[in-house]
Design an enzyme around this catalytic site. Sequence first.
Site, mmCIF file in Angstrom:
data_model
loop_
_atom_site.group_PDB
_atom_site.id
_atom_site.type_symbol
_atom_site.label_atom_id
_atom_site.label_comp_id
_atom_site.label_asym_id
_atom_site.label_seq_id
_atom_site.Cartn_x
_atom_site.Cartn_y
_atom_site.Cartn_z
ATOM 1 C CG ASP A 120 -2.066 0.963 1.105
ATOM 2 O OD1 ASP A 120 -2.361 1.396 -0.019
ATOM 3 O OD2 ASP A 120 -2.678 1.291 2.138
ATOM 4 C CB CYS B 218 -5.882 5.564 -2.594
ATOM 5 S SG CYS B 218 -7.003 4.519 -3.546
#
Length: 328
Positions: free
Chosen positions: A42, A266
Site C-alpha cells: 500500500d 491511493c
Amino acid sequence: MVRTTNPRKFIHFFNKFKAERNLNDRYNIPVEVKVVEVGPRDGLQNEPVNVPTNTKIEFINRLSETGLKAIEVTSFVSPKWIPQMADNAKVFQGIQKKSNIDYPVLIPNVKGLETALSVGVKEIAVFASASEAFSRKNTNCSAEEGINRIREIIDSAKTHNLKVRGYVSCVVGCPYDGFIKPLAVTKIVTALLELGCYEVSLGDTIGVGTKKTIYNMIKDIVNVTEAKNLAIHCHDTFGQALNNVCTALDLGITVVDSSVSGLGGCPYAKGATGNVATEDVIYMLHGLGSNTGIDLKKLIGVGHFISNAINRPTASKVNAALYSKYFL
C-alpha cells in the site's frame, strides 16, 4: 515499594499514582497490539517512480528484522493498472521469509490468485468498498459484484488452505460519494466475514475520519461482530490518523495497519496522502503501555532507508525527530 516516613510525601505520591491509574483506566488500551506493516504494498503502489525490485526485497528483509509479525509484500494485480507491482512474483520469491512472520499479498481476482499460488503464497488479502462509486472506479464493478468476485477468490483459496484477510475501503468517506453511512460498512464487513475472512481491516482510504465518525462506524459494526475480528487502517490526510487509531483501540480493536515512514496514497483517490506512519504508531503504543514486540530504533532505520531509496523525506514525525539521535 515506596519507602518514606514523611506523610506529606506519601500522600503526594499516592494522589499522583491514583490520578495516573485513573487516567489509564479511562481508556481500554490493549496490553498487546499487533501491527500489520503495509508499506511494501500500500505504501509503494502509488509511487510515480519505479522502485527497483532489489530495493523492495531489501526493504522487506529489513522490516523482517524489526519484530513485525505481518508484512504485506505486494499485490498480484495487472501491471496495466498498478505498474509499481509488476514485479510481484520476483519480490515475493526474493525475500527472506521468517517462519514467525506472515507475508500476505493483495489479490484482486482469481487470475492474480493463481499467480500467487505458483510462487508459494500462504496468505492473501481481498478488498471491497463501502462506497458504490469507489468500487466502480477501483475494481470496475458494483459493490455487490465485488463481493461475488471475492467469493470466487475465497472459494479457490480455501481449497489451498490459504488464510484470507479482508479490506473495506472508504469506511467513513469517499472522494465520489462523500460521507459513508456506518450501515453500509457493516454490511460489507459482515459479508467478508461470512465468506471466510479471519479478519477485516477498516480503511479510511482518504483520511477524512475523525474521532466521532470512526467511533460511530466501529460501534455499528461491533453490534454484529466482535472487535477481535477487526483491524483499523488509517490514512493521515488531515492529521487525524493517530487519534482515530486510539478511538479504535478504545473500542477493543487490537490490530493496526500502518506504513513505515508514512508511505502511501491511493491511486483511485486523488489527494489522499499516506498511511499513518508505523514509527509514529509504535511510539504512541509504547507510550500507552501496549506491547508490540517491535524495535523502534530498527524501524526508524528502515524508514530512513526507504525514504532515501525513493528520494523524499520521511512523513513520520517520530523518524524525523529520532533518526539523528540513534544513527548520527
